[in-house]
Design a protein around this motif. Structure first.
Motif, short mmCIF file in Angstrom:
data_model
loop_
_atom_site.label_atom_id
_atom_site.label_comp_id
_atom_site.label_asym_id
_atom_site.label_seq_id
_atom_site.Cartn_x
_atom_site.Cartn_y
_atom_site.Cartn_z
N GLN A 6 0.83 -1.21 0.00
CA GLN A 6 0.00 0.00 0.00
C GLN A 6 0.86 1.26 0.00
OE1 GLN A 6 -2.57 0.09 3.39
NE2 GLN A 6 -4.39 0.24 2.13
N ARG A 7 1.89 1.26 0.84
CA ARG A 7 2.77 2.41 0.96
C ARG A 7 3.51 2.69 -0.34
NH1 ARG A 7 7.78 2.79 5.20
NH2 ARG A 7 8.44 4.86 4.65
N TRP A 8 3.95 1.65 -1.02
CA TRP A 8 4.70 1.81 -2.26
C TRP A 8 3.81 1.87 -3.49
CZ3 TRP A 8 9.26 -2.16 -1.46
CH2 TRP A 8 10.20 -1.58 -0.60
N GLY A 9 2.52 1.61 -3.33
CA GLY A 9 1.61 1.63 -4.47
C GLY A 9 1.81 0.47 -5.40
N ILE A 18 10.29 -8.69 -6.95
CA ILE A 18 11.20 -8.11 -7.95
C ILE A 18 11.90 -6.89 -7.38
CG2 ILE A 18 11.30 -6.94 -10.19
CD1 ILE A 18 10.94 -9.94 -10.41
N ILE A 19 11.18 -6.05 -6.65
CA ILE A 19 11.76 -4.85 -6.06
C ILE A 19 12.82 -5.22 -5.03
CG2 ILE A 19 11.23 -2.88 -4.56
CD1 ILE A 19 8.57 -2.65 -6.18
N PHE A 20 12.56 -6.20 -4.21
CA PHE A 20 13.56 -6.66 -3.24
C PHE A 20 14.80 -7.20 -3.93
CE2 PHE A 20 10.20 -7.52 0.25
CZ PHE A 20 10.27 -6.20 0.67
N ILE A 21 14.61 -7.93 -5.02
CA ILE A 21 15.73 -8.47 -5.78
C ILE A 21 16.58 -7.32 -6.36
CG2 ILE A 21 16.35 -9.72 -7.90
CD1 ILE A 21 13.99 -11.63 -7.24
N VAL A 22 15.92 -6.30 -6.88
CA VAL A 22 16.64 -5.16 -7.44
C VAL A 22 17.45 -4.45 -6.35
CG1 VAL A 22 16.35 -2.87 -8.47
CG2 VAL A 22 15.10 -4.81 -9.40
N PHE A 23 16.86 -4.26 -5.17
CA PHE A 23 17.60 -3.64 -4.07
C PHE A 23 18.83 -4.47 -3.69
CE2 PHE A 23 13.68 -1.21 -2.70
CZ PHE A 23 14.24 0.04 -2.89
N ALA A 24 18.68 -5.78 -3.65
CA ALA A 24 19.80 -6.66 -3.28
C ALA A 24 20.91 -6.61 -4.32
CB ALA A 24 19.29 -8.09 -3.11
N LEU A 69 20.57 1.68 -9.22
CA LEU A 69 19.20 1.40 -8.77
C LEU A 69 18.21 1.64 -9.90
CD1 LEU A 69 17.61 0.55 -6.25
CD2 LEU A 69 17.31 2.97 -5.75
N VAL A 70 18.36 2.76 -10.58
CA VAL A 70 17.46 3.06 -11.70
C VAL A 70 17.73 2.10 -12.86
CG1 VAL A 70 16.81 4.82 -13.39
CG2 VAL A 70 17.22 5.46 -11.01
N PHE A 71 18.99 1.79 -13.12
CA PHE A 71 19.34 0.88 -14.21
C PHE A 71 18.75 -0.52 -13.98
CE2 PHE A 71 22.18 -2.45 -15.85
CZ PHE A 71 21.98 -2.25 -17.21
N PHE A 72 19.00 -1.10 -12.80
CA PHE A 72 18.47 -2.44 -12.54
C PHE A 72 16.95 -2.42 -12.43
CE2 PHE A 72 22.83 -3.48 -10.86
CZ PHE A 72 23.12 -4.40 -11.84
N GLY A 73 16.40 -1.32 -11.94
CA GLY A 73 14.94 -1.19 -11.93
C GLY A 73 14.38 -1.24 -13.34
N TRP A 74 15.04 -0.55 -14.26
CA TRP A 74 14.63 -0.58 -15.66
C TRP A 74 14.79 -1.98 -16.24
CZ3 TRP A 74 18.02 -1.52 -19.79
CH2 TRP A 74 17.44 -1.41 -21.05
N LEU A 75 15.92 -2.61 -15.93
CA LEU A 75 16.21 -3.94 -16.44
C LEU A 75 15.16 -4.96 -16.00
CD1 LEU A 75 18.59 -5.04 -18.13
CD2 LEU A 75 19.61 -5.81 -16.01
N TRP A 83 12.34 5.14 -10.33
CA TRP A 83 12.57 6.54 -10.66
C TRP A 83 11.88 7.43 -9.63
CZ3 TRP A 83 16.03 9.26 -12.70
CH2 TRP A 83 15.80 10.57 -13.11
N ALA A 84 10.64 7.08 -9.27
CA ALA A 84 9.93 7.83 -8.22
C ALA A 84 10.64 7.69 -6.88
CB ALA A 84 8.49 7.35 -8.13
N PHE A 85 11.11 6.49 -6.58
CA PHE A 85 11.84 6.23 -5.33
C PHE A 85 13.12 7.06 -5.28
CE2 PHE A 85 14.72 3.85 -2.61
CZ PHE A 85 13.91 3.48 -1.55
N GLU A 86 13.81 7.12 -6.39
CA GLU A 86 15.07 7.88 -6.48
C GLU A 86 14.83 9.37 -6.27
OE1 GLU A 86 18.97 8.01 -6.66
OE2 GLU A 86 17.91 6.16 -7.07
#
Length: 100
Positions: A6-9, A18-24, A69-75, A83-86
């Motif tokens: 909910q917080r992240w939409g 997927i988001i956790f994997i990107v952060f890792a 972060l933006v690159f792997f998020g895009w990938l 991008w919004a997080f950044e």
């Protein structure tokens, strides 16, 4: 998990995984890339005091992390989220002027 979604939409559990994997991946990759960069600028762990080496390395990791972060998020297909997080993170650090 529901509060975080909910917080992240976010809509699905798959998206949050997927988001956790990107952060890792981003954290590991930025730390790994900082080592050759510190050596390139002439800071070697054995040659310089730890009081100089570690703050410089951490300062190098920060911009590397932001870009990766933006690159792997895009990938991984999550560019809009990262991008919004950044932008939100950089605004909180007082660097919001970069996005105006």
């Amino acid at each position: 998990m529901e509060k975080l979604k909910q917080r992240w939409g976010i809509d699905s559990n798959f998206q949050i995984i997927i988001i956790f994997i990107v952060f890792a991946i981003t954290g590991s990759a930025s730390a790994k890339l900082a080592a050759p960069l510190t050596n390139f600028i002439g800071l070697e762990k054995e040659m310089v005091s730890g009081w100089i080496y570690w703050p410089v390395r951490i300062l190098l990791i920060f911009p590397i992390y932001q870009v990766l972060l933006v690159f792997f998020g895009w990938l991984f297909g999550q560019f809009t989220f990262f991008w919004a997080f950044e932008k939100k993170m950089l605004k909180r650090l007082g660097l919001g002027f970069l996005f105006k």
